[in-house]
Scaffold this active site. Sequence first.
Site, short mmCIF file in Angstrom:
data_model
loop_
_atom_site.label_atom_id
_atom_site.label_comp_id
_atom_site.label_asym_id
_atom_site.label_seq_id
_atom_site.Cartn_x
_atom_site.Cartn_y
_atom_site.Cartn_z
N CYS A 87 50.84 17.89 37.41
CA CYS A 87 49.45 17.60 37.83
C CYS A 87 48.92 16.31 37.23
O CYS A 87 47.93 15.76 37.73
CB CYS A 87 48.54 18.76 37.45
SG CYS A 87 49.08 20.31 38.15
N HIS A 131 41.46 16.35 37.84
CA HIS A 131 42.46 17.11 38.59
C HIS A 131 41.83 18.44 38.98
O HIS A 131 41.21 19.11 38.16
CB HIS A 131 43.70 17.32 37.72
CG HIS A 131 44.58 18.42 38.22
ND1 HIS A 131 45.01 18.46 39.54
CD2 HIS A 131 45.08 19.53 37.64
CE1 HIS A 131 45.74 19.54 39.72
NE2 HIS A 131 45.79 20.21 38.59
N ASN A 166 44.51 23.65 44.69
CA ASN A 166 45.15 22.79 43.69
C ASN A 166 46.35 22.09 44.35
O ASN A 166 47.32 22.76 44.71
CB ASN A 166 45.60 23.67 42.51
CG ASN A 166 46.28 22.87 41.41
OD1 ASN A 166 46.66 21.72 41.60
ND2 ASN A 166 46.46 23.48 40.26
O1 UT7 Z 1 47.17 22.53 37.83
C1 UT7 Z 1 47.94 22.85 36.71
C2 UT7 Z 1 47.15 23.48 35.70
N1 UT7 Z 1 46.77 24.80 36.15
C3 UT7 Z 1 45.94 25.44 35.43
O2 UT7 Z 1 45.47 24.90 34.46
C4 UT7 Z 1 45.60 26.87 35.81
C5 UT7 Z 1 45.03 27.54 34.59
N2 UT7 Z 1 44.74 28.94 34.77
C6 UT7 Z 1 43.80 29.42 35.63
O3 UT7 Z 1 43.21 28.70 36.38
C7 UT7 Z 1 43.49 30.91 35.54
O4 UT7 Z 1 44.15 31.46 34.43
C8 UT7 Z 1 43.86 31.69 36.83
C9 UT7 Z 1 42.95 31.32 37.96
C10 UT7 Z 1 45.30 31.43 37.20
C11 UT7 Z 1 43.69 33.19 36.58
O5 UT7 Z 1 42.35 33.47 36.20
P1 UT7 Z 1 42.05 34.32 34.88
O6 UT7 Z 1 40.60 34.47 34.78
O7 UT7 Z 1 42.77 33.67 33.73
O8 UT7 Z 1 42.67 35.72 35.26
P2 UT7 Z 1 43.82 36.55 34.50
O9 UT7 Z 1 45.15 35.97 34.73
O10 UT7 Z 1 43.37 36.82 33.09
O11 UT7 Z 1 43.74 37.92 35.32
C12 UT7 Z 1 42.55 38.75 35.30
C13 UT7 Z 1 42.76 39.89 36.27
C14 UT7 Z 1 44.09 40.61 36.06
O12 UT7 Z 1 43.88 41.99 36.34
P3 UT7 Z 1 43.68 43.05 35.13
O13 UT7 Z 1 44.91 42.96 34.31
O14 UT7 Z 1 42.46 42.58 34.39
O15 UT7 Z 1 43.49 44.34 35.85
C15 UT7 Z 1 44.98 40.04 37.13
O16 UT7 Z 1 46.02 40.91 37.51
O17 UT7 Z 1 42.80 39.40 37.60
C16 UT7 Z 1 43.99 39.86 38.26
N3 UT7 Z 1 44.39 38.84 39.24
C17 UT7 Z 1 43.94 38.84 40.50
N4 UT7 Z 1 43.09 39.66 41.15
C18 UT7 Z 1 42.83 39.38 42.43
C19 UT7 Z 1 45.23 37.78 39.06
N5 UT7 Z 1 45.32 37.09 40.21
C20 UT7 Z 1 44.53 37.72 41.12
C21 UT7 Z 1 44.22 37.48 42.46
N6 UT7 Z 1 43.37 38.33 43.08
N7 UT7 Z 1 44.72 36.44 43.14
#
Ligand code: UT7
Length: 327
Positions: free
Chosen positions: A113, A254, A284
């Site tokens: 990225c 980004h 993204n």
């Molecule tokens: O471009 C390169 C750099 N990229 C980045 O920097 C991305 C960095 N990370 C992020 O943007 C975020 O971590 C994400 C958007 C990928 C995820 O968001 P988050 O707030 O960190 O969510 P999480 O991974 O902590 O997941 C929270 C909950 C989980 O469920 P439980 O365990 O709390 O029941 C996940 O299973 O959200 C669930 N979850 C989803 N739910 C619905 C994860 N993906 C999804 C989804 N739809 N697509």
Amino acid sequence: MIRSRIVGTGQCLPEKILTNHDLEKMMDTSDEWIRQRTGIGQRHLAAPGQGASDLGAPAAREALENAGIEPGEVDFIVCCTTTPDYLFPATACLIQDKIGAKQAAAFDVSAACSAFVYGLATADAFIRCGMYKTVLVVGAEVLTNRLNWKRRDTAVLFGDGAGAVVLRAEEDTGHGVLTTYLGANGAHSEILTVPSGGSVKPFDESPDDEERVAIYMKGPELFRQAVAAFSLAAEKALEGTGVSVDDLDLFVPHQANTRIIYSASDRVGLDRGKVYVNIERVGNTTAASIPLALDDAMKEGRIKTGSHVLLAAFGAGLTWASALVRW
Ligand code: UT7
């Protein structure tokens, strides 16, 4: 003194759009979750067989047209991509052929990225040392065929597209690329990677490989690293320039996640109204995200001659990078 000035921008997005509501039918997710956690509403999808160069070439052509520069005047093409058409040759060579830039040298930059800002810094260095006068920096990605559509944590994030800028050598009038700053930390390489298909684990067509050729990401860990790296990169770009955060007209980050973008811009004390965000429409797009956003911002009249524009990126590697441009 010679400076490199951005004299044209362009973009290309594939026609097909995949909305969050389309994704709701494919996996256990919701438009509400995706919008709240990422800011994304839709993404564009390349057609089968459409490669990064098929998107990069039209973006490059548009940037050249906007600059009033003929392809034959281009000395050098840098293509920034994590999804090259082939392992080799470089996608930049394919773009060189497609746009007819017969005099141009060409290579790819791989910094995920952050690649577009790495590419911009490379082009700027070549221009300032007097080696080249006209350089195309293209960010082009087809990420949607690197996704495991069973994994909702990554499948909802990425989209396809390309953006391009043309840099031209000019006698210094105070306009152009003022600073660039690049950083990396390979100790965290495993938190965002495509594990298979390279020299360590070549693709072997086994069922497992379907999983391993897809993007693998430890999202929350990356999120923490991203906010810190974005803020550091933004501060480093301003260092020693006499340009303060208050002097900035636009921050073009980004487009990884609106929560990351606004956490970082709040940290550096930047008014949110000066932050350019187009992730809602395109998702993204990794190395294409900053040049796509720059071209959108140009077309919306958000950047004018004299504008101070800050670029900052963060991604796999880990890598981070920033640049300060006076338009
Ligand atoms: O471009 C390169 C750099 N990229 C980045 O920097 C991305 C960095 N990370 C992020 O943007 C975020 O971590 C994400 C958007 C990928 C995820 O968001 P988050 O707030 O960190 O969510 P999480 O991974 O902590 O997941 C929270 C909950 C989980 O469920 P439980 O365990 O709390 O029941 C996940 O299973 O959200 C669930 N979850 C989803 N739910 C619905 C994860 N993906 C999804 C989804 N739809 N697509």
